[in-house]
Design a protein around this motif. Structure first.
Motif, short mmCIF file in Angstrom:
data_model
loop_
_atom_site.label_atom_id
_atom_site.label_comp_id
_atom_site.label_asym_id
_atom_site.label_seq_id
_atom_site.Cartn_x
_atom_site.Cartn_y
_atom_site.Cartn_z
N GLY A 74 -5.89 -9.01 42.97
CA GLY A 74 -5.97 -8.32 41.68
C GLY A 74 -6.18 -9.31 40.56
O GLY A 74 -6.75 -10.39 40.76
N THR A 75 -5.72 -8.97 39.37
CA THR A 75 -5.98 -9.78 38.19
C THR A 75 -5.02 -10.95 38.09
O THR A 75 -3.80 -10.77 38.12
CB THR A 75 -5.90 -8.91 36.92
OG1 THR A 75 -6.84 -7.84 37.01
CG2 THR A 75 -6.21 -9.75 35.69
N TRP A 76 -5.59 -12.15 38.00
CA TRP A 76 -4.84 -13.38 37.75
C TRP A 76 -5.41 -14.04 36.47
O TRP A 76 -6.57 -13.80 36.11
CB TRP A 76 -5.00 -14.37 38.90
CG TRP A 76 -4.34 -13.99 40.20
CD1 TRP A 76 -4.48 -12.82 40.89
CD2 TRP A 76 -3.48 -14.81 40.99
NE1 TRP A 76 -3.75 -12.86 42.07
CE2 TRP A 76 -3.13 -14.07 42.16
CE3 TRP A 76 -2.97 -16.10 40.84
CZ2 TRP A 76 -2.29 -14.59 43.14
CZ3 TRP A 76 -2.13 -16.62 41.83
CH2 TRP A 76 -1.79 -15.86 42.96
N ARG A 77 -4.60 -14.88 35.84
CA ARG A 77 -5.14 -15.72 34.77
C ARG A 77 -5.96 -16.85 35.41
O ARG A 77 -5.69 -17.26 36.54
CB ARG A 77 -4.02 -16.29 33.92
CG ARG A 77 -3.28 -15.24 33.11
CD ARG A 77 -2.39 -15.89 32.06
NE ARG A 77 -1.33 -16.69 32.68
CZ ARG A 77 -0.63 -17.64 32.06
NH1 ARG A 77 -0.92 -17.93 30.79
NH2 ARG A 77 0.31 -18.30 32.68
N GLU A 95 -9.48 -14.13 32.62
CA GLU A 95 -8.89 -13.50 33.79
C GLU A 95 -9.92 -13.41 34.90
O GLU A 95 -11.13 -13.36 34.65
CB GLU A 95 -8.37 -12.09 33.45
CG GLU A 95 -7.18 -12.10 32.51
CD GLU A 95 -6.66 -10.69 32.23
OE1 GLU A 95 -7.45 -9.73 32.38
OE2 GLU A 95 -5.47 -10.56 31.89
N VAL A 99 -10.53 -11.57 39.03
CA VAL A 99 -10.07 -10.63 40.05
C VAL A 99 -10.07 -11.36 41.39
O VAL A 99 -11.12 -11.70 41.93
CB VAL A 99 -10.96 -9.38 40.12
CG1 VAL A 99 -10.46 -8.43 41.21
CG2 VAL A 99 -10.99 -8.66 38.77
N SER A 107 -15.74 -10.87 40.61
CA SER A 107 -14.60 -11.65 40.09
C SER A 107 -14.37 -11.38 38.61
O SER A 107 -13.29 -11.64 38.09
CB SER A 107 -14.85 -13.14 40.30
OG SER A 107 -15.88 -13.61 39.43
N GLY A 108 -15.42 -10.89 37.91
CA GLY A 108 -15.35 -10.75 36.47
C GLY A 108 -15.76 -12.01 35.73
O GLY A 108 -15.84 -12.00 34.50
N TYR A 165 -5.53 -21.03 38.69
CA TYR A 165 -5.12 -19.62 38.72
C TYR A 165 -3.64 -19.53 38.37
O TYR A 165 -2.85 -20.43 38.69
CB TYR A 165 -5.29 -19.02 40.11
CG TYR A 165 -6.67 -19.01 40.71
CD1 TYR A 165 -7.41 -17.82 40.75
CD2 TYR A 165 -7.22 -20.15 41.27
CE1 TYR A 165 -8.67 -17.79 41.33
CE2 TYR A 165 -8.48 -20.13 41.85
CZ TYR A 165 -9.19 -18.95 41.88
OH TYR A 165 -10.44 -18.92 42.46
N ARG A 167 -0.34 -16.37 38.20
CA ARG A 167 0.15 -14.99 38.20
C ARG A 167 1.66 -15.00 38.27
O ARG A 167 2.25 -15.75 39.06
CB ARG A 167 -0.42 -14.20 39.38
CG ARG A 167 0.13 -12.79 39.47
CD ARG A 167 -0.59 -11.93 40.47
NE ARG A 167 0.03 -10.63 40.60
CZ ARG A 167 -0.47 -9.63 41.32
NH1 ARG A 167 -1.62 -9.79 41.97
NH2 ARG A 167 0.16 -8.48 41.39
#
Length: 628
Positions: free
Chosen positions: A21-24, A44, A46, A56-57, A69, A71
Motif C-alpha cells: 500500500g502507500t508508504w512515504r 508517496e 504504492v 507505483s505513483g 521508504y 511506514r
C-alpha cells in the motif's frame, strides 16, 4: 472462508498482515543520508510497485542509486505479545531496515526474501516506524540483474530497471518457539515424502512435531516426532498401492497436478504452540539417455519462455495476474514454462503447482566476470534454491544463461571452472533435479543439452534436428550466434536435447516500433507461421522438447503469442492446436462442467469460488488434457 493469498504458500499461518500500500518515499541520488532521522521524505509510493513503474505513483525511469521508504504501523495486542516478524519478498538490490531508528535487518540480493525480527521494538509502544533504504547502482554489471537495462532507455533485449521493493511486505505474529522453515522432497521410487523442519527459539522439555498429510480431505499420514534439536529430518512412508492406475491418482504431473496437503504443528503435550499449513507432491524428475523422464516415464517438454513483465508494473504483479499467466500457459497448450532471467514470486510457483505447469527456474545474470560477481551470484543462487526447492513444479535449475557473466568460456579456464562449480553446487543442494549449467550453448557441465536457435525456415529446423544421429552432428557443427554448442572437455553421453529458445515471431498490427526474430504481416500469416514452425519441431525426432519464445510481448520485443496486456494475437484455440501438434479438437476443449482444479484444491477451504480452484473454466477454453 476466503481464498488465502499468503505470500509464502509453503509456510502459511493465519496470523499475518499485508503491508503493501502507500508508504512515504524519496530519492537519495547523492547517498547523503545514513540514518532515518536525516531523511526528507517528499512523496508517496504504492508498495510493492517499483518507482520506475506507473502503478507505483512515481513512474520515474531515470537513474537513482538510493531510495528510501517509511511506514508507521499500529500494532494489535497479539502482535505486541508474541514474536513479530517483518517479511520482505524481494528488495532490489541491497537493503537496510530500521524499526524505530534501530537497524533490524540487512540483506543483499534483489530476488530473494529476508526477515527482520522486530519483537523488541513491538514491546516498547503501540506503533513502529519501519524505514527501508535500498541501494541499487544502475551501472553495476557485476550483480545479478537479469534483463534490467544499464542504459537510460530500454534497448535490444533489455528492459526498464526495478529499484527497491518489488514483492510483498508483510507482518507475521509467531510464538516465541516457532517453525522457521519446512523443506519437502519426494522419493517416488520408495513411495516416500521427505520432510525437514527447522525450529527457531527455546526448545522446552517435551517439544514435539506433529505432521498430518492429506490427499484432498483424506488423511494419509499422522506422525509425531520428539524435537531435541533445532532441526529434524524424516522420511515419511506412504502406503504404496502397487498398481499403476492407483499410483497415478497420487502422482503429480501437468495432466494430474495432485498435491499432498500438510498440517505441521509444534506441540508440548497436547497443547499446540505453532501451526503452519504447507503442501508437497509425489513425483520424480530425471534424465535417462536422450529422454527427459517425469515419474519414470519419457515426457516431452512443451514450454514457453516467460519473462514476467507487465507494462504498468514491470516485474511486480498481483496474485490474480500471476495466476492468469499460468492459466494462459495451459490454455495455449504448453505443459511448462522457462521463467527467463527472473526469480518470480512464490505465488506464481504456487499456481504452477496447483494448475500443473513444469518450471525451469533460471538465475538472473550479472554480465561481468569478477570475484565479486561470483560471490554475489553464488550467495543469491543458494538462497533461491533454499526458497523454492519444495515446489513440485520446478523440474530443472538453470544458474547461467547464454554465457552471460562468463563471456570467455571457450578460452578462460576460470570461466569454465565457475560453470562447473555452479553445476555441482546446485546438484549438491538439490540432487533430485536436472541442472543446466549454461543454457543455450557453450556447454561444459549439464544434464540437458539446450540450444537457442532462431532459424525461421521450418525446413532448415527439420534438417538440423530430424533424428538423434543428425542432431548429434548439429551439436558438433552448428554455431547459433557464432557460439559453439559444446566445449572441449565436455563429454557428450547421449544427453537429452531441448530447443530451449526458438521461434520469436513478431506480429505488430499497429506498426509501432519493436522487433522479433522474424515477422508476420497479418493474423492469418502469424497463425500459419507459428503452425509451420511447430509442425517442424514435432517432426524433429532428435529433440526431447522445446521452449517457444515467448509468452507475451515485452516492451520493445514484440514476439509474444500474447500482447503485453495478455490478450491473444490470434485465436487462442488455434494457437493451442499448433502448440499441441497432432491432437484432436476434442482433446483441445474442456467440458464446461468439468472441474480441472478440484483435485488440487487446498483442503482447508481456502477458496471462495471466485475464479479459483473449484470453479469450472470458461466453456471451450483451450487446455492441455493429456500432457504427455
Amino acid at each position: 472462508m476466503k481464498y488465502s493469498t499468503h505470500p509464502e504458500p509453503m509456510l502459511e499461518r493465519e496470523d499475518w498482515r499485508d503491508l503493501n500500500g502507500t508508504w512515504r518515499f524519496c530519492f537519495d541520488d547523492d547517498a547523503r543520508w545514513k540514518h532515518p532521522s536525516e531523511v526528507e521524505f517528499d512523496r508517496e509510493i504504492v508498495v510493492p510497485y517499483p518507482p520506475e513503474s506507473r502503478l507505483s505513483g512515481i513512474h520515474d525511469e531515470s537513474f537513482h542509486s538510493v531510495v528510501w521508504y517509511s511506514r508507521t504501523i499500529t500494532l494489535t495486542d497479539k502482535e505486541r505479545e508474541e514474536r513479530l516478524l517483518l517479511h520482505f519478498g524481494a528488495v532490489d538490490y541491497a537493503a537496510t531496515v530500521w524499526a524505530n531508528g534501530r537497524i533490524v535487518a540487512q540483506h543483499e540480493g534483489g530476488h530473494t526474501p529476508f526477515i527482520a525480527d522486530i519483537t523488541q521494538q513491538a514491546q516498547v509502544g503501540e506503533t513502529i516506524e519501519i524505514v527501508v533504504r535500498a541501494h541499487d547502482n544502475p551501472s553495476d554489471l557485476a550483480k545479478p540483474r537479469g534483463k534490467q537495462d544499464w542504459q537510460l532507455e530500454p534497448h535490444s533485449i533489455w528492459y526498464p530497471r526495478t529499484t527497491g521493493i518489488w514483492q510483498t511486505v508483510w507482518l507475521e505474529s509467531v510464538p516465541h518457539t516457532y517453525i522457521r522453515r519446512l523443506t519437502w522432497t519426494s522419493n517416488m521410487e520408495q513411495w516416500e515424502i521427505g520432510m525437514t523442519a527447522e525450529v527457531q527459539g527455546p526448545l522446552p522439555e517435551g517439544l514435539a512435531l506433529r505432521v498430518r498429510l492429506y490427499r484432498d480431505e483424506e488423511l494419509l499420514v499422522e506422525d509425531r516426532y520428539g524435537m531435541r534439536h533445532e532441526e529434524i529430518a524424516r522420511q515419511i512412508s506412504l502406503s504404496d498401492p502397487g498398481i499403476d492406475d492407483f499410483r497415478n491418482e497420487l502422482l503429480w504431473s501437468p495432466r494430474h497436478p495432485q498435491l499432498i496437503n500438510a498440517q505441521v504443528e509444534l506441540m508440548i503435550g497436547e497443547e499446540v504452540i505453532d501451526r503452519v499449513y504447507s503442501y508437497t507432491a509425489l513425483r520424480s524428475v530425471t534424465v535417462a539417455g536422450n529422454r527427459f523422464l517425469l515419474n519414470g516415464r519419457p515426457y516431452y517438454l512443451k514450454m514457453v519462455l516467460d519473462q514476467g513483465y507487465w507494462p504498468d508494473s514491470l516485474m511486480a504483479a498481483t496474485d490474480e495476474e500471476l495466476r492468469r499467466d499460468v492459466e494462459l500457459i495451459r490454455q495455449l497448450g504448453f505443459n511448462g514454462a522457462r521463467k527467463h532471467q527472473k526469480i518470480e514470486s512464490p505465488r506464481w510457483l504456487y499456481w504452477c503447482d496447483v494448475l500443473g505447469v513444469l518450471v525451469w527456474e533460471e538465475m538472473p545474470s550479472p554480465y561481468r566476470f569478477s570475484k565479486r560477481a561470483v560471490e554475489r551470484l553464488t550467495q543469491e543462487w543458494t538462497e533461491v534454491i533454499a526458497r523454492d526447492i519444495s515446489h513440485p513444479c520446478i523440474v530443472a535449475w538453470v544458474p547461467l544463461n547464454e554465457s552471460w557473466g562468463v563471456p570467455d568460456l571457450p578460452t578462460n579456464p576460470a570461466h569454465r571452472d565457475y560453470v562447473r562449480a555452479l553445476y555441482y553446487l546446485t546438484k549438491t543442494l538439490d540432487p533430485s533435479r536436472p541442472v543446466i549449467g549454461n543454457d543455450g550453448w557453450e556447454h561444459i557441465a549439464t544434464d540437458i543439452l539446450t540450444i537457442h536457435d532462431y532459424e525461421d525456415d521450418p525446413e532448415v529446423l527439420r534438417q538440423r534436428y530430424a533424428s538423434i544421429d543428425i542432431t548429434r552432428q548439429t551439436l558438433k557443427m552448428q554455431q547459433p550466434a557464432d557460439r559453439v554448442l559444446t566445449l572441449t572437455g565436455f563429454e557428450e553421453a547421449g544427453h537429452p536435447v531441448v530447443l530451449s529458445e526458438f521461434g520469436g515471431i513478431a506480429y505488430i498490427p499497429d506498426h509501432t516500433s519493436g522487433w522479433g526474430y522474424s515477422e508476420s504481416q497479418s493474423e492469418v500469416d502469424f497463425l500459419k507461421d507459428y503452425e509451420a514452425l511447430m509442425a517442424a519441431i514435432y517432426e524433429s525426432h532428435g529433440l526431447s522438447g522445446f521452449c517457444y519464445t515467448q509468452l507475451t510481448d515485452t516492451f520493445q520485443e514484440k514476439n509474444g503469442l500474447l500482447y503485453e496486456d495478455r490478450s491473444p494475437k490470434a485465436n487462442l484455440l488455434a494457437l493451442a492446436r499448433s502448440t499441441q501438434g497432432n491432437r484432436t479438437a476434442r482433446e483441445m476443449t474442456i467440458d464446461p462442467v468439468m472441474n480441472p482444479y478440484g483435485h488440487a484444491a487446498r483442503w482447508l477451504g481456502r477458496y471462495d469460488g471466485m475464479q479459483g480452484p473449484g470453479q469450472a473454466p470458461t466453456p471451450g477454453a483451450a487446455v492441455e488434457t493429456n500432457g504427455d
